[in-house]
Design a protein around this motif. Structure first.
Motif, PDB file in Angstrom:
ATOM      1  N   TYR A  19       6.113  15.275  -0.348  1.00  0.00           N
ATOM      2  CA  TYR A  19       6.791  14.005  -0.620  1.00  0.00           C
ATOM      3  C   TYR A  19       5.907  12.807  -0.271  1.00  0.00           C
ATOM      4  CZ  TYR A  19      10.120  10.157  -0.016  1.00  0.00           C
ATOM      5  OH  TYR A  19      10.756   8.947  -0.089  1.00  0.00           O
ATOM      6  N   ARG A  23       4.501  10.081  -2.820  1.00  0.00           N
ATOM      7  CA  ARG A  23       4.812   8.658  -2.675  1.00  0.00           C
ATOM      8  C   ARG A  23       3.543   7.813  -2.642  1.00  0.00           C
ATOM      9  NH1 ARG A  23       8.810   6.566   0.481  1.00  0.00           N
ATOM     10  NH2 ARG A  23       7.475   4.713   0.357  1.00  0.00           N
ATOM     11  N   PHE A  43      22.641  12.212   0.747  1.00  0.00           N
ATOM     12  CA  PHE A  43      22.766  10.785   0.430  1.00  0.00           C
ATOM     13  C   PHE A  43      21.620  10.399  -0.487  1.00  0.00           C
ATOM     14  CE2 PHE A  43      19.863  10.954   3.971  1.00  0.00           C
ATOM     15  CZ  PHE A  43      18.936   9.958   3.714  1.00  0.00           C
ATOM     16  N   THR A  44      21.770   9.297  -1.179  1.00  0.00           N
ATOM     17  CA  THR A  44      20.737   8.788  -2.082  1.00  0.00           C
ATOM     18  C   THR A  44      20.167   7.507  -1.508  1.00  0.00           C
ATOM     19  OG1 THR A  44      21.895   9.723  -3.995  1.00  0.00           O
ATOM     20  CG2 THR A  44      20.236   8.033  -4.438  1.00  0.00           C
ATOM     21  N   ASP A  45      18.832   7.456  -1.350  1.00  0.00           N
ATOM     22  CA  ASP A  45      18.225   6.265  -0.764  1.00  0.00           C
ATOM     23  C   ASP A  45      18.003   5.193  -1.820  1.00  0.00           C
ATOM     24  OD1 ASP A  45      15.908   6.891  -2.167  1.00  0.00           O
ATOM     25  OD2 ASP A  45      14.848   7.700  -0.428  1.00  0.00           O
ATOM     26  N   GLN A  46      17.454   4.049  -1.393  1.00  0.00           N
ATOM     27  CA  GLN A  46      17.286   2.908  -2.290  1.00  0.00           C
ATOM     28  C   GLN A  46      16.248   3.145  -3.377  1.00  0.00           C
ATOM     29  OE1 GLN A  46      16.131  -0.314   0.245  1.00  0.00           O
ATOM     30  NE2 GLN A  46      14.178   0.612   0.856  1.00  0.00           N
ATOM     31  N   ARG A  47      15.411   4.172  -3.203  1.00  0.00           N
ATOM     32  CA  ARG A  47      14.427   4.505  -4.233  1.00  0.00           C
ATOM     33  C   ARG A  47      14.976   5.489  -5.256  1.00  0.00           C
ATOM     34  NH1 ARG A  47      11.561   4.431   0.578  1.00  0.00           N
ATOM     35  NH2 ARG A  47       9.915   2.852   0.713  1.00  0.00           N
ATOM     36  N   THR A  49      16.032   8.621  -4.491  1.00  0.00           N
ATOM     37  CA  THR A  49      15.820  10.012  -4.073  1.00  0.00           C
ATOM     38  C   THR A  49      17.084  10.553  -3.415  1.00  0.00           C
ATOM     39  OG1 THR A  49      13.459   9.605  -3.685  1.00  0.00           O
ATOM     40  CG2 THR A  49      14.413  11.565  -2.678  1.00  0.00           C
ATOM     41  N   ARG A  50      17.522  11.720  -3.866  1.00  0.00           N
ATOM     42  CA  ARG A  50      18.691  12.374  -3.273  1.00  0.00           C
ATOM     43  C   ARG A  50      18.224  13.299  -2.156  1.00  0.00           C
ATOM     44  NH1 ARG A  50      24.007  11.488  -2.467  1.00  0.00           N
ATOM     45  NH2 ARG A  50      25.125  13.459  -2.088  1.00  0.00           N
ATOM     46  N   TRP A  51      18.574  12.971  -0.913  1.00  0.00           N
ATOM     47  CA  TRP A  51      18.242  13.780   0.246  1.00  0.00           C
ATOM     48  C   TRP A  51      19.445  14.673   0.542  1.00  0.00           C
ATOM     49  CZ3 TRP A  51      13.474  13.080   2.777  1.00  0.00           C
ATOM     50  CH2 TRP A  51      12.725  11.984   2.327  1.00  0.00           C
TER      51      TRP A  51
END
Length: 361
Positions: A19, A23, A43-47, A49-51
């Motif tokens: 990752y 990036r 959760f999904t971050d601001q970029r 990406t689904r973590w």
């Protein structure tokens, strides 16, 4: 508990290596998963990406933009287009050398972790040093029977110089039944002694059995030599290389039939061993973490489609051909590779189950 403390962080570190380098090169990640299968939490971050944490905790993956699945097979919309369209954050449209570095970053991160652990041990405790001098013999000793004497200094095995007793062990322990020509220094003279290592089943305190080579020699007492940061890293890297060569030798022995396939272990055996090492204390467990980290890197670098080594093999072919391997060839290779990986997982898991005491093994 030991299994979760072992495999969870190592898989996360491995995937985080992919990752971070992705990036760095501007590749977008759609998903970062610990485990496979159904998502349990995430959760999904601001970029974007689904973590997530998934149901089957036997690995993990980073799914970059353009990946069709967790094995990083390219989506049909990006096949063969890496050199034809501008880079848009898709993994498969990145330059070849960047893709190779992103893939290699996972195993490399595991190797770095192992080196860091061994280096920390070397700085905190020191490097163990034992002179290759015969201090005594076990009750059954093929070395004594062959003519070795107390006080002999072992200088070479099969022409390979040795400067430490651990180097003698490394040349004998993994190779039961190996024929050796031992060069020793005795009273200023050089003596050559042929020896065949015994094949011995050794049982540890937990009842785990393993077949090893043994000649029945005991050393004198040794010492721990303190190392500085640079020397510790150098020593740690050499230890990682030594362990890797032992893994290659062990795999070769299984393929050639010199070792039984029953010695292969899977997740159940790793869970068992990790719990046992954790029961011995923090330091033995951390040392076991380093060993498994190297093992994880080694397995992932095997040239099997679906693993990191398989992707690197495709990139090597692409570098030679100056164009990607055809879609049909990739599909067939990935299908065969994944079948091999799944078949191996089933086999080693069955091995693990049959080795449990309930089955009398």
């Amino acid at each position: 508990m030991g299994f979760l403390l072992l495999l969870g962080p190592l898989v996360t570190i491995h995937e985080f290596g992919h990752y971070l380098v992705g990036r760095f090169f501007g590749v977008k990640a759609d998903a970062f998963s610990i485990g496979f299968g159904k998502e349990l939490a995430g959760f999904t971050d601001q970029r974007g990406t689904r973590w997530k944490l998934s149901a089957l905790p036997l690995g993990g993956y980073v799914q970059f933009k353009g990946d069709m699945n967790a094995a990083s097979m390219p989506d049909s919309s990006v096949r063969g287009s890496a050199s034809e369209e501008p880079f848009d954050g898709s993994f498969h449209k990145a330059e070849l050398w960047k893709r190779a570095l992103i893939v290699f970053a996972g195993p490399a991160t595991n190797i770095i972790v192992a080196i860091a652990i061994f280096a920390a041990f070397a700085m905190a405790i020191g490097k163990p040093v034992i002179a290759p001098v015969v201090g005594g013999f076990s009750e059954q000793s093929v070395a004594r029977d062959a003519g070795l004497e107390i006080g002999d200094r072992i200088t070479a095995l099969n022409g390979k110089p040795v400067g430490d007793f651990y180097e003698v062990v490394d040349e004998i322990l993994p190779f039961p039944g190996r024929e050796l020509v031992m060069s020793v220094e005795r009273d200023g003279d050089m003596v050559t002694i042929p020896i065949t290592a015994q094949s011995v089943i050794r049982t540890d305190q937990f009842g785990n059995e393993g077949r090893v080579g043994q000649i029945g020699v005991m050393p004198n007492s040794g010492e721990f030599v303190q190392l500085g940061p640079l020397d510790s890293v150098s020593y740690a890297a050499s230890e990682c290389w030594k362990i890797t060569t032992m893994m290659v030798s062990g795999l070769g022995q299984i393929i050639s039939g010199d070792r039984s396939v029953k010695e292969l272990g899977g997740p159940i055996k790793i869970a068992k061993y990790s719990g046992e090492q954790l029961s011995l204390g923090l330091l033995p467990f951390i040392g076991f973490v380093a060993l498994i980290s190297i093992n994880l890197a080694f397995i992932n670098l095997l040239p099997i489609p679906g693993l990191d080594g398989g992707h690197l093999a495709f990139y090597a072919a692409e570098a030679v051909r100056r164009k990607p391997v055809g879609a049909r060839g990739q599909d067939m290779a990935f299908r065969v590779g994944m079948a091999l990986v799944l078949g191996l997982m089933v086999f080693v898991t069955a091995n693990d189950i049959l080795s449990l005491p309930v089955f009398g093994s």
